[in-house]
Design an enzyme around this catalytic site. Sequence first.
Site, short mmCIF file in Angstrom:
data_model
loop_
_atom_site.label_atom_id
_atom_site.label_comp_id
_atom_site.label_asym_id
_atom_site.label_seq_id
_atom_site.Cartn_x
_atom_site.Cartn_y
_atom_site.Cartn_z
N SER A 24 -5.47 0.11 -1.91
CA SER A 24 -5.13 -1.32 -1.88
C SER A 24 -6.07 -2.13 -1.00
O SER A 24 -7.03 -1.62 -0.43
CB SER A 24 -3.69 -1.55 -1.42
N TYR A 57 -4.73 -3.43 -5.71
CA TYR A 57 -3.56 -4.29 -5.54
C TYR A 57 -3.46 -4.76 -4.09
O TYR A 57 -4.02 -4.16 -3.18
CB TYR A 57 -2.28 -3.57 -5.97
#
Length: 155
Positions: A24, A57
Amino acid sequence: MRKLVGGKLHGIRVTESNLEYHGSITLDPAHCEAAGILPLEFVEIWNKNSGARITTYVILGQRGSRCCVLNGAAARTCQPGDELIICSSVYLDGAEITNLSPAVLTFDANNNIVERLHYSVTRDGAGHYQFGIVAEDGEILQPPLKSGMRQKRAS
């Protein structure tokens, strides 16, 4: 449905790379909120220093920290100090594009927001698309626009 720009962090700098994490990118919640980027949303990351392009993400870091931390495998593509463009996406029917006004934030070397811009797509009298960059004060800027350098639209 078409994939369109949802929001953008332009020129934000990597503050840390953390290889020993699950993956991430960690971002300051204030930056995400201002650009309309949600936690767990997938974003594209374009590294202006290396040319690397990745998708990962978003997770939220500490508010006010101005952090931009690449985690896990993404840490191999971006090093502290690298300048990034982070872009979220939305999926819309093409006819809805004139309702879209994605936020574009530009940053200084310390990840302070310098400009709050919006992209605008309209149609002229003949139905042709017109693209504009709108400053926070409503001024229409002429693309292409270098970060931090306003150019007024030609009359």
